[in-house]
Design an enzyme around this catalytic site. Structure first.
Site, PDB file in Angstrom:
ATOM      1  N   GLN A   1     -10.650  89.773 135.422  1.00  0.00           N
ATOM      2  CA  GLN A   1      -9.738  90.032 136.523  1.00  0.00           C
ATOM      3  C   GLN A   1      -9.023  91.360 136.055  1.00  0.00           C
ATOM      4  OE1 GLN A   1      -6.712  87.104 137.093  1.00  0.00           O
ATOM      5  NE2 GLN A   1      -5.474  88.475 138.468  1.00  0.00           N
ATOM      6  N   ASP A   2      -9.116  92.531 136.884  1.00  0.00           N
ATOM      7  CA  ASP A   2      -8.739  93.714 136.950  1.00  0.00           C
ATOM      8  C   ASP A   2      -9.665  94.409 135.976  1.00  0.00           C
ATOM      9  OD1 ASP A   2      -6.727  92.864 138.755  1.00  0.00           O
ATOM     10  OD2 ASP A   2      -5.082  93.190 137.354  1.00  0.00           O
TER      11      ASP A   2
ATOM     12  N   ARG B   1      -9.297  92.398 149.030  1.00  0.00           N
ATOM     13  CA  ARG B   1      -7.809  92.131 149.744  1.00  0.00           C
ATOM     14  C   ARG B   1      -6.661  93.002 149.318  1.00  0.00           C
ATOM     15  NH1 ARG B   1      -5.122  87.500 145.973  1.00  0.00           N
ATOM     16  NH2 ARG B   1      -5.633  88.270 143.917  1.00  0.00           N
TER      17      ARG B   1
ATOM     18  N   ASP C   1      -9.949  90.614 141.781  1.00  0.00           N
ATOM     19  CA  ASP C   1      -9.586  92.239 141.906  1.00  0.00           C
ATOM     20  C   ASP C   1     -10.157  93.278 140.988  1.00  0.00           C
ATOM     21  OD1 ASP C   1      -8.124  90.632 143.950  1.00  0.00           O
ATOM     22  OD2 ASP C   1      -6.308  90.296 142.621  1.00  0.00           O
TER      23      ASP C   1
ATOM     24  N   THR D   1      -0.003  94.084 133.051  1.00  0.00           N
ATOM     25  CA  THR D   1      -1.573  94.543 133.286  1.00  0.00           C
ATOM     26  C   THR D   1      -1.843  95.937 132.754  1.00  0.00           C
ATOM     27  OG1 THR D   1      -1.417  92.973 135.352  1.00  0.00           O
ATOM     28  CG2 THR D   1      -3.079  94.852 135.203  1.00  0.00           C
TER      29      THR D   1
ATOM     30  N   GLN E   1      -4.836  88.747 133.806  1.00  0.00           N
ATOM     31  CA  GLN E   1      -5.567  90.378 134.085  1.00  0.00           C
ATOM     32  C   GLN E   1      -5.903  90.761 132.781  1.00  0.00           C
ATOM     33  OE1 GLN E   1      -2.480  89.162 134.944  1.00  0.00           O
ATOM     34  NE2 GLN E   1      -1.808  89.761 137.179  1.00  0.00           N
TER      35      GLN E   1
ATOM     36  N   TRP F   1      -4.097  94.915 148.171  1.00  0.00           N
ATOM     37  CA  TRP F   1      -2.762  95.024 147.383  1.00  0.00           C
ATOM     38  C   TRP F   1      -1.528  95.584 147.754  1.00  0.00           C
ATOM     39  CZ3 TRP F   1      -2.718  98.091 141.984  1.00  0.00           C
ATOM     40  CH2 TRP F   1      -1.650  97.450 141.258  1.00  0.00           C
TER      41      TRP F   1
END
Length: 395
Positions: A226-227, A305, A248, A175, A204, A307
């Site tokens: 994502q990310d 959420r 996320d 990532t 990601q 991490w």
């Protein structure tokens, strides 16, 4: 790296000259201090018998006579040192250099990375990289030795100047290796442009990775799935920005404030994945006067959420659309992890269809006005250096 052109050398010559002057001042101070030591030794011959003078004796004698002719006492040396430091501080506070990037050859550089690479490391002033409208397919790194860099989009709005790349975590090897733009230098600023990772669903894929203390980003767009935005470390302030993603898509462990931003969920998932690792850490994400939006048909979106076990996220005066799940928050891996028990998730004055307290996860903290005050940007981002990105002088 290509050698710089004559125009590029001309642009950066004042910065290099300033660095050389500073080095020359340091050399002068060191030389004068050494001359004083030689003069002191010459006046006390018993400290060094003439039969044991070093090989540099003729040069030492010459420099001693030079120091005698200069007759520079310690007070004068101290004054010179003070003046040199003051001039350096004044220069650091006021100097800036502006260069232009244009892919058509009408600027100082063809690419943004060229403008970064040819700048002198650790220069005192701010480097403003003005970027002409266009799509820049580049992977950029602003290294630690390039502090005080500004990206300034020159288009009519942030969508006119786009820095983009297509890179997934799988293809990159992780990532943190997938980012379109990686900023490591402190005091980074950006305005009126877009950071994008165009990979899309399936992995990601980071648009901006930000390891920068006292970073300020205004009127910027961050596009991914994502990310999208890795708000990694340091104090960071996002003002009037647009951040888009699904899973996320705002994550990391910076001390970050998002003020008056639109947070756009393009699919079911989680807005934040904060990663504070200690219960007393001063890190966390604060969203102030933001709007949480989504296209029609998108639902089951959670505010975040954890991490890491002590994640901290606070929403202040935020309008939340109907796509926000009534629980608000969710465990990282329900049934496997128990980080909601130790995380700090809070809200104050949430509004909109998704802002109702009914059905919220019981771990949610509903703040009073006095409790919410500690998360105002001026307080939350404060440190011994007194940094306040909301002050008019910082705009």
């Amino acid at each position: 790296m290509r050698p710089p052109s004559k125009i590029q050398v001309k642009k950066y010559f004042p910065l290099y000259l300033k660095i050389y002057r500073k080095q020359a001042n340091i050399l002068l101070l060191n030389t004068l201090s050494w001359l004083q030591l030689e003069l002191y030794s010459a006046r006390r011959p018993s400290a060094m018998p003439t039969t044991h003078l070093p090989v540099r004796c003729p040069l030492s004698v010459l420099l001693i006579f030079l120091s005698l002719s200069l007759a520079l006492p310690s007070a004068a040396l101290a004054k010179l040192r003070t003046n040199t430091t003051a001039q350096a501080n004044k220069s650091a506070a006021s100097a800036s250099t502006r260069v232009t990037v244009s892919p058509d050859g009408h600027g100082d550089f063809l690419t943004i990375q060229q403008a970064i690479d040819h700048a002198p490391p650790y220069s005192d002033g701010r480097l403003i990289i003005a970027i002409q409208p266009g799509i820049y397919r580049e992977r950029l790194v602003v290294p630690q030795d390039r502090p005080r860099v500004t990206f300034l989009g020159l288009g009519k709005d942030p969508s006119a100047t786009v820095i983009t790349y297509n890179m997934s975590a799988k293809a990159a090897g992780g990532t943190f290796l997938s980012s379109t733009v990686d900023v490591e230098g402190s005091d980074f600023e950006a305005s009126n442009l877009t950071f994008e990772n165009s990979f899309g669903p399936g992995s990601q894929a980071v648009a901006l990775m930000l390891h920068s203390d006292r970073a300020v980003l205004r009127h910027c767009r961050f596009i991914g799935w994502q990310d999208t935005l890795y708000s990694a470390t340091g104090r960071e302030y996002f003002d009037d920005c647009y951040i888009e993603g699904a899973v996320d898509f705002i994550f990391g462990n910076a001390r970050a404030v998002f003020h008056h931003c639109e947070i756009r969920s393009t699919g079911s998932g989680y807005i934040t994945a904060q990663s504070r690792t200690t219960p007393d850490g001063d890190y966390g994400f604060v969203f102030q006067d933001c709007r949480l939006t989504a296209p029609a048909g998108v639902s089951k979106v959670f505010l975040g959420r954890p991490w890491r076990p002590y994640a901290r996220v606070v929403f202040l005066h935020t309008e939340m659309g109907a796509h926000i799940d009534s629980a608000g928050w969710r465990e990282w891996h329900p049934g496997e992890t128990h980080s909601l028990d130790t995380s700090y998730y809070a809200e104050y004055d949430s509004s909109g269809s998704g802002g109702s307290r009914a059905g919220r996860d019981p771990h949610t903290h509903f703040l009073t006005e006095s409790q919410a005050a500690q998360f105002e940007p001026k307080q939350f981002l404060a440190a011994p250096d007194g940094w306040d990105p909301t002050a008019p002088a910082s705009h």
